[in-house]
Motif scaffolding. Sequence first.
Motif, short mmCIF file in Angstrom:
data_model
loop_
_atom_site.label_atom_id
_atom_site.label_comp_id
_atom_site.label_asym_id
_atom_site.label_seq_id
_atom_site.Cartn_x
_atom_site.Cartn_y
_atom_site.Cartn_z
N HIS A 50 0.82 -1.22 0.00
CA HIS A 50 0.00 0.00 0.00
C HIS A 50 0.85 1.26 0.00
CE1 HIS A 50 0.42 -0.85 4.33
NE2 HIS A 50 0.06 0.38 4.60
N HIS B 133 2.96 -5.89 9.53
CA HIS B 133 3.32 -5.39 10.86
C HIS B 133 3.09 -6.53 11.85
CE1 HIS B 133 3.76 -1.05 10.07
NE2 HIS B 133 2.76 -1.19 9.22
N ASP C 275 6.08 3.42 5.05
CA ASP C 275 6.74 2.29 5.72
C ASP C 275 6.61 1.01 4.90
OD1 ASP C 275 4.02 2.74 6.50
OD2 ASP C 275 4.20 1.26 8.09
N GLU D 69 -1.77 -4.73 5.83
CA GLU D 69 -2.06 -3.95 7.05
C GLU D 69 -3.57 -3.86 7.29
OE1 GLU D 69 0.55 -0.62 7.60
OE2 GLU D 69 -0.56 0.11 9.34
ZN LIG Z 1 2.34 0.37 7.84
#
Ligand SMILES: [Zn+2]
Length: 639
Positions: free
Chosen positions: A147, A322, A151, A277
């Motif tokens: 995405h 994550h 990060d 995410e």
């Molecule tokens: Zn992220």
Amino acid sequence: MKDATEATRVANRAALAQVPLADRQSFEDARRGLIEALGDKLITRGDGRLVWTLKGYEFLEREDAPDSVHPGLWRHARVNMANGLYRVTDRVYQIRGFDVSNMTIIEGDSGLIVIDPLISTEVAEAAMELYLKHRPHKPVVAVIYSHSHIDHFGGVRGVVSGEDVAAGKVTIWAPAGFMAAAVGENVIAGNAMLRRALFQFGAMLPRGERGQVDTGLGKSVSLGTTTLIPPTNLIKKPVETHRIDGIEIIFELTPDAEAPAELIMYYPDFWVLNMTEITTQNFHNLLPMRGALVRDSLAWSKYIGGALHRYGGSSEVLIAQHNWPVWSGARVRGFLRKQRDAYKFVHDQTVRLMNYGYVGAEIAEMIKLPASLNQEWSAHSFYGNLKHNVRAIYQRYLGHYDGNPTNLDALPPVEAAKKSVEYMGGAEAVLKKAREDFSRGEYRWVAQVASQLVFADPANRDARELAADALEQLGYQVESATARNAYLQGAFELRNGVPNLPGGSGAAPDIVRSLPLDMYFDFMAVRLNGDKAAGKTIVLNWRFIDTKEDYVLNLENSALTFVADMQADNADATLTLTRATLDEISLQKTTYSAALQSGQIAVAGSIEKIVELLEMIDTFPIRFPVVEPRPAAISSTAR
Ligand SMILES: [Zn+2]
């Protein structure tokens, strides 16, 4: 930083009884498959500046939460310490704890597929190095950006070169709309977001049991070189299946939930579901504290439900970009159900109460997760914050206005504070009462009323100290890492003033170069100083000779507008330049006046009109007050 008070000790002990502390599965899940850890190594830039380290988090080795950290957050911060290279399953590996996000590597038939190369090139290189230390050397043949958040792409030049992408040796995959979202999210409101992000991530707070312990999604954010190579292949249909280097990947778009452009993936060869995410070991943010457009909780829940139905029955492990994985089919399905329902429950109950007329502040007090969700760690708010998310849902449907006309034109903070303090009998009387409330542990109210004292008189040292003390205890008591960081940053600034922010290298060159001209001129327009522009009329033609783009900029009524693919007959001047020159100006390698003088920008017509417009364009301050009054009037700096 002060000790936890007795009231905080009591609150955190009470919380201990409410959290499922006996459930230690996460520790096992996070450690499974470890090949080699990063440990307390330092990852630095070429010039020696620190980019990333877990050194400093040793205090988290302690099992029991100290009084100054919510026990749920303490546990989460401890699980997030798991770091290193992990084997997920045959041919699927993850590097965790090298940044706030994870890098996933899939071993294709001839090379490697890298998913989400972290924030900066230095950590991405270190991650690849660790992987290659243990696995056969193969070239990276594909990169997938899950995405549009930095990060998940910023370190890309740490794993592949632009030349190899241009030569077709590497393909880069991303969801439709990726580039506009990736370069655009932090442009228009970027300066305010950057300042507010300091509160969300607590990047300047010392690490420690009375400081920063986590961010919810990971320990912290890396501070290295950020880059971006535009994708070569976009996923445009809701579901697309591709074979990349021999590996079948089912891509499913999940836009406008966690990010404007996002996708999840299922790898049928391995029975691995990558929820990127869209699920994390958190109840995520519907509205990050840095500020953003409000996200859609309802769509978010539906994406999770869809993944459960389509892939839940054939997934043996769920990974994400994550936090840590969920192992075994039954637990994957259970996890997806809980995540789906956390977003759905909070959405539906907020909307239900909204339709009874309750306002955000009231609903935030009313909504408690049902026991079945509260006993599930991943439904807890470590990155998001339940109360903040409830208000976000209200805002999404009804806006910030609560419907009470009293608030249509309420006095702004300083004027309201001065009046309130006066009505309450003056600052000394307020302080006396507020200190009594503080001793009773009524920190929410003390923070509120002491903040009024600060806004009435920012030089009131006693008020600042009391407000800081109250925020600090609130930080110690809250389960959300981002809320904790915000409270503690607020306390810091009340005690010490606005910090000297690190100079910052500004936007990454790759991102500046990728900014569409429409966005460039939108951003120029929001920097227009309306007062200076009053009564002025200026029309400028812009010709970009290398990209063959034409624009007309029009100033009248103190508003700067533009039309693309056009040149005006009545222009005051025509500027002819290259996009590269514009980028050098954006990157502060040169200035408009230098480029005009050197001829890098050729002008036909009135150069005075160009200078006149440029002098109306503000430069935003990187430091501005948040927890105390803003200056009554702003003095702008033109360049
Ligand atoms: Zn992220």
